[in-house]
Motif scaffolding. Structure first.
Motif, PDB file in Angstrom:
ATOM      1  N   ALA A  17       9.856 -25.673  24.979  1.00 10.20           N
ATOM      2  CA  ALA A  17      10.889 -26.073  25.947  1.00 10.20           C
ATOM      3  C   ALA A  17      10.397 -27.223  26.818  1.00 10.20           C
ATOM      4  CB  ALA A  17      11.281 -24.869  26.812  1.00 10.20           C
ATOM      5  N   LEU A  18       9.184 -27.096  27.356  1.00 16.88           N
ATOM      6  CA  LEU A  18       8.631 -28.147  28.221  1.00 16.88           C
ATOM      7  C   LEU A  18       8.520 -29.478  27.487  1.00 16.88           C
ATOM      8  CD1 LEU A  18       5.669 -26.477  30.176  1.00 16.88           C
ATOM      9  CD2 LEU A  18       7.759 -27.446  31.162  1.00 16.88           C
ATOM     10  N   ASP A  19       7.944 -29.434  26.293  1.00 19.84           N
ATOM     11  CA  ASP A  19       7.712 -30.671  25.555  1.00 19.84           C
ATOM     12  C   ASP A  19       9.010 -31.333  25.119  1.00 19.84           C
ATOM     13  OD1 ASP A  19       5.142 -31.637  25.455  1.00 19.84           O
ATOM     14  OD2 ASP A  19       4.490 -30.305  23.866  1.00 19.84           O
ATOM     15  N   LEU A  20       9.975 -30.552  24.660  1.00 16.42           N
ATOM     16  CA  LEU A  20      11.225 -31.138  24.187  1.00 16.42           C
ATOM     17  C   LEU A  20      12.044 -31.712  25.330  1.00 16.42           C
ATOM     18  CD1 LEU A  20      12.111 -28.589  21.373  1.00 16.42           C
ATOM     19  CD2 LEU A  20      11.316 -30.951  21.108  1.00 16.42           C
ATOM     20  N   ASN A 131       2.143 -30.814  25.719  1.00 18.54           N
ATOM     21  CA  ASN A 131       1.273 -31.397  24.697  1.00 18.54           C
ATOM     22  C   ASN A 131       0.519 -30.365  23.861  1.00 18.54           C
ATOM     23  OD1 ASN A 131       1.994 -33.892  25.936  1.00 18.54           O
ATOM     24  ND2 ASN A 131       0.294 -33.679  27.371  1.00 18.54           N
ATOM     25  N   LEU A 132       0.991 -29.124  23.834  1.00 24.58           N
ATOM     26  CA  LEU A 132       0.312 -28.076  23.074  1.00 24.58           C
ATOM     27  C   LEU A 132       0.327 -28.360  21.575  1.00 24.58           C
ATOM     28  CD1 LEU A 132      -1.017 -25.231  22.988  1.00 24.58           C
ATOM     29  CD2 LEU A 132       1.295 -24.274  22.825  1.00 24.58           C
ATOM     30  N   PHE A 133       1.357 -29.055  21.108  1.00 26.96           N
ATOM     31  CA  PHE A 133       1.559 -29.189  19.666  1.00 26.96           C
ATOM     32  C   PHE A 133       1.074 -30.521  19.099  1.00 26.96           C
ATOM     33  CE2 PHE A 133       4.770 -26.492  21.616  1.00 26.96           C
ATOM     34  CZ  PHE A 133       4.541 -25.302  20.950  1.00 26.96           C
ATOM     35  N   ASP A 134       0.624 -31.428  19.959  1.00 21.96           N
ATOM     36  CA  ASP A 134       0.170 -32.738  19.490  1.00 21.96           C
ATOM     37  C   ASP A 134      -0.928 -32.606  18.435  1.00 21.96           C
ATOM     38  OD1 ASP A 134       1.903 -34.166  21.028  1.00 21.96           O
ATOM     39  OD2 ASP A 134       0.477 -34.612  22.623  1.00 21.96           O
ATOM     40  N   ASP A 135      -0.713 -33.272  17.298  1.00 28.08           N
ATOM     41  CA  ASP A 135      -1.695 -33.331  16.207  1.00 28.08           C
ATOM     42  C   ASP A 135      -1.969 -31.983  15.555  1.00 28.08           C
ATOM     43  OD1 ASP A 135      -2.101 -36.128  16.577  1.00 28.08           O
ATOM     44  OD2 ASP A 135      -3.411 -35.683  18.275  1.00 28.08           O
ATOM     45  N   LYS A 136      -1.116 -31.008  15.801  1.00 24.15           N
ATOM     46  CA  LYS A 136      -1.262 -29.710  15.153  1.00 24.15           C
ATOM     47  C   LYS A 136      -0.423 -29.672  13.878  1.00 24.15           C
ATOM     48  CE  LYS A 136      -3.739 -27.836  18.507  1.00 24.15           C
ATOM     49  NZ  LYS A 136      -3.532 -28.788  19.608  1.00 24.15           N
ATOM     50  N   VAL A 137      -0.763 -28.742  12.993  1.00 22.72           N
ATOM     51  CA  VAL A 137      -0.013 -28.557  11.749  1.00 22.72           C
ATOM     52  C   VAL A 137       1.152 -27.605  11.993  1.00 22.72           C
ATOM     53  CG1 VAL A 137      -0.112 -27.586   9.405  1.00 22.72           C
ATOM     54  CG2 VAL A 137      -1.996 -29.008  10.254  1.00 22.72           C
ATOM     55  N   ASN A 138       2.286 -27.912  11.399  1.00 20.84           N
ATOM     56  CA  ASN A 138       3.426 -27.005  11.424  1.00 20.84           C
ATOM     57  C   ASN A 138       3.795 -26.686   9.983  1.00 20.84           C
ATOM     58  OD1 ASN A 138       5.548 -25.464  12.409  1.00 20.84           O
ATOM     59  ND2 ASN A 138       6.964 -27.178  12.413  1.00 20.84           N
ATOM     60  N   ILE A 139       3.696 -25.428   9.616  1.00 17.69           N
ATOM     61  CA  ILE A 139       3.999 -25.009   8.249  1.00 17.69           C
ATOM     62  C   ILE A 139       5.476 -24.632   8.145  1.00 17.69           C
ATOM     63  CG2 ILE A 139       3.499 -23.316   6.437  1.00 17.69           C
ATOM     64  CD1 ILE A 139       0.681 -23.082   7.635  1.00 17.69           C
ATOM     65  N   ILE A 140       6.133 -25.175   7.128  1.00 17.07           N
ATOM     66  CA  ILE A 140       7.525 -24.833   6.847  1.00 17.07           C
ATOM     67  C   ILE A 140       7.571 -24.111   5.511  1.00 17.07           C
ATOM     68  CG2 ILE A 140       9.836 -25.717   6.347  1.00 17.07           C
ATOM     69  CD1 ILE A 140       9.271 -28.035   8.212  1.00 17.07           C
ATOM     70  N   CYS A 141       8.217 -22.948   5.475  1.00 13.90           N
ATOM     71  CA  CYS A 141       8.333 -22.172   4.252  1.00 13.90           C
ATOM     72  C   CYS A 141       9.757 -22.229   3.706  1.00 13.90           C
ATOM     73  CB  CYS A 141       7.948 -20.716   4.513  1.00 13.90           C
ATOM     74  SG  CYS A 141       6.214 -20.476   4.983  1.00 13.90           S
ATOM     75  N   GLU A 142       9.860 -22.285   2.383  1.00 10.35           N
ATOM     76  CA  GLU A 142      11.152 -22.281   1.685  1.00 10.35           C
ATOM     77  C   GLU A 142      12.086 -23.377   2.193  1.00 10.35           C
ATOM     78  OE1 GLU A 142      11.451 -17.665   0.206  1.00 10.35           O
ATOM     79  OE2 GLU A 142      12.641 -18.249   1.950  1.00 10.35           O
ATOM     80  N   ASN A 162       4.805 -34.564  17.692  1.00 11.34           N
ATOM     81  CA  ASN A 162       3.605 -35.140  17.066  1.00 11.34           C
ATOM     82  C   ASN A 162       2.892 -34.139  16.167  1.00 11.34           C
ATOM     83  OD1 ASN A 162       3.900 -37.695  18.251  1.00 11.34           O
ATOM     84  ND2 ASN A 162       2.881 -37.007  20.122  1.00 11.34           N
ATOM     85  N   MET A 163       3.687 -33.354  15.442  1.00 10.62           N
ATOM     86  CA  MET A 163       3.106 -32.368  14.536  1.00 10.62           C
ATOM     87  C   MET A 163       3.059 -32.897  13.111  1.00 10.62           C
ATOM     88  SD  MET A 163       4.429 -28.665  15.828  1.00 10.62           S
ATOM     89  CE  MET A 163       2.874 -27.940  15.352  1.00 10.62           C
ATOM     90  N   ARG A 164       2.084 -32.411  12.359  1.00  8.39           N
ATOM     91  CA  ARG A 164       1.960 -32.727  10.939  1.00  8.39           C
ATOM     92  C   ARG A 164       2.611 -31.595  10.139  1.00  8.39           C
ATOM     93  NH1 ARG A 164      -3.423 -32.424   9.559  1.00  8.39           N
ATOM     94  NH2 ARG A 164      -4.040 -31.563  11.557  1.00  8.39           N
ATOM     95  N   ILE A 165       3.438 -31.948   9.170  1.00  7.11           N
ATOM     96  CA  ILE A 165       4.221 -30.968   8.425  1.00  7.11           C
ATOM     97  C   ILE A 165       3.543 -30.613   7.112  1.00  7.11           C
ATOM     98  CG2 ILE A 165       6.468 -30.422   7.423  1.00  7.11           C
ATOM     99  CD1 ILE A 165       6.555 -30.945  10.430  1.00  7.11           C
ATOM    100  N   LYS A 166       3.498 -29.315   6.817  1.00 10.46           N
ATOM    101  CA  LYS A 166       2.985 -28.845   5.539  1.00 10.46           C
ATOM    102  C   LYS A 166       3.965 -27.821   4.978  1.00 10.46           C
ATOM    103  CE  LYS A 166      -1.099 -26.802   3.330  1.00 10.46           C
ATOM    104  NZ  LYS A 166      -1.239 -27.891   2.348  1.00 10.46           N
ATOM    105  N   MET A 167       4.333 -27.977   3.720  1.00 12.76           N
ATOM    106  CA  MET A 167       5.242 -27.040   3.072  1.00 12.76           C
ATOM    107  C   MET A 167       4.429 -25.972   2.347  1.00 12.76           C
ATOM    108  SD  MET A 167       8.154 -28.349   3.900  1.00 12.76           S
ATOM    109  CE  MET A 167       8.936 -29.915   4.337  1.00 12.76           C
TER     110      MET A 167
END
Length: 282
Positions: A17-20, A131-142, A162-167
Motif C-alpha cells: 500500500a505504501l509503495d503503490l 522500498n521493501l520490494f525493490d530488486d526482489k523476485v516476485n514469483i507468478i504461478c499459472e 522494481n521487482m524481477r518476475i519469475k514464472m
C-alpha cells in the motif's frame, strides 16, 4: 486514479500500500478483520481509508495479503464480487492450494497467483515500510490461466515496485520455497528455542551474542500467527526438507563425536560452494 483495495494490513499488505501510493496514481483502501490494524494503518498513512467487502465491485485492483490458510476461500469470495476487469492477486508463500481452490472459478482469468520474496521479521501495519520490494523476485504461478490484459496490468504493478518476475509451476514453487525460506524459519525458531532452554541467564546470552548469532536467530522474531499456517499449508514439503536437515545435523554431530577433523573440513569446504551461488544472485 485507480482504486486499490488491500485485504490484510500487515507487513506485506501495508508495504505494498505504501509503495503503490508513492509510485502511482492510486487511492488505496484497506480491509482487515482487526479494527485496530485498520485504525493504525490510517493513522500511519499506510492506507487512505477503510472500505467494506461489499464495495469490492468498485475496485480496480484487489490485493489479498492475509495468512495463507485463509487465502484460498477468501480469494473465491473476492472473485465472486469483483468486476470482470478487476485484477486480483495474492501474496501468499504457499501457492498450490490457492491455485487449486480457484481453478474452476468463472473469474479465474482475473486472478494472479503471486509470491513476492520480500519481508522482515516484524508484523502488523506498524511494520510496513517503503522500498521493501525493490530488486526482489516476485514469483507468478499459472500465468497462462490469467487473461493477458489482467496479467499485463499485474506485471506493470510489479515493475512499479522494481521487482524481477519469475514464472513457476505452483507445485515446484512450494517444494523449492520449503528449502530456501520455510526451512530457514524453522531453523531460526529452533536455534532460538535451544539456546533459551540451555542458557537460562538471558544477560549472558546477550553479552556473548555475536553478529552471527543475531543474524541467524533474527527470523525467530517472526510472528507465530503468520508462520504457523505456512508450516501447516506446506506440511509435506517442509517435512521432507526437515528430514534432510536432521540427517545432515546428525552426520555433522557424528563427525564431531568421532573427532573426525578431515570429515569436518570436507563437509564445511563442500558447503562453501554456496558462496558462489549466492554471489551470483547479487
Amino acid at each position: 486514479m485507480e482504486k486499490i483495495v488491500v485485504v490484510g494490513l500487515g507487513l506485506i499488505g501495508g508495504s505494498l500500500a505504501l509503495d503503490l501510493k508513492k509510485r502511482g496514481d492510486f487511492k488505496v483502501y484497506g480491509i482487515d478483520q482487526n479494527p485496530t490494524h485498520v485504525k493504525k494503518a490510517i493513522e500511519l498513512g499506510v492506507i487512505d481509508a477503510e472500505i467494506s467487502f461489499s464495495e469490492l465491485s468498485e475496485a480496480d485492483i484487489v490485493i489479498i495479503a492475509v495468512p495463507v490458510n485463509i487465502i484460498p476461500k477468501l480469494t473465491q469470495k473476492v472473485l465472486d464480487v469483483v468486476s470482470n476487469e478487476t485484477l486480483v492477486f495474492d501474496v501468499g508463500s504457499v501457492k498450490n492450494e490457492i491455485c487449486k481452490a480457484v481453478e474452476n472459478h468463472s473469474k479465474r482469468k482475473n486472478f494472479v497467483a503471486a509470491h513476492p520474496l520480500a519481508g522482515t521479521e516484524f508484523s502488523g501495519p506498524e511494520a510496513a515500510i517503503l522500498n521493501l520490494f525493490d530488486d526482489k523476485v516476485n514469483i507468478i504461478c499459472e500465468a497462462d490461466k490469467t487473461d493477458w490484459r489482467i496479467l499485463d496490468k499485474a506485471i506493470s504493478i510489479f515493475k512499479k515496485l522494481n521487482m524481477r518476475i519469475k514464472m513457476m509451476n505452483p507445485i515446484e514453487h512450494d517444494r523449492h520455497i520449503a528449502y530456501v525460506s520455510h526451512l530457514s524459519h524453522v531453523s531460526s525458531f529452533m536455534l532460538g528455542k535451544t539456546v533459551l532452554e540451555i542458557e537460562k541467564n538471558e544477560e549472558a546470552i546477550f553479552d556473548m551474542a555475536s553478529t552471527g548469532f543475531a543474524s541467524t536467530v533474527r527470523l525467530a522474531k517472526s510472528s507465530a500467527n503468520t508462520w504457523t499456517p505456512i508450516f501447516l499449508e506446506n506440511k509435506d514439503n517442509i517435512i521432507n526438507s526437515l528430514n534432510e536437515y536432521i540427517k545432515n545435523l546428525k552426520e555433522f554431530k557424528d563427525l564431531i563425536e568421532n573427532n573426525n577433523e578431515e570429515g569436518l573440513k570436507e563437509s564445511m569446504n563442500n558447503t562453501n560452494y554456496i558462496k558462489s551461488i549466492l554471489n551470483g544472485l547479487k
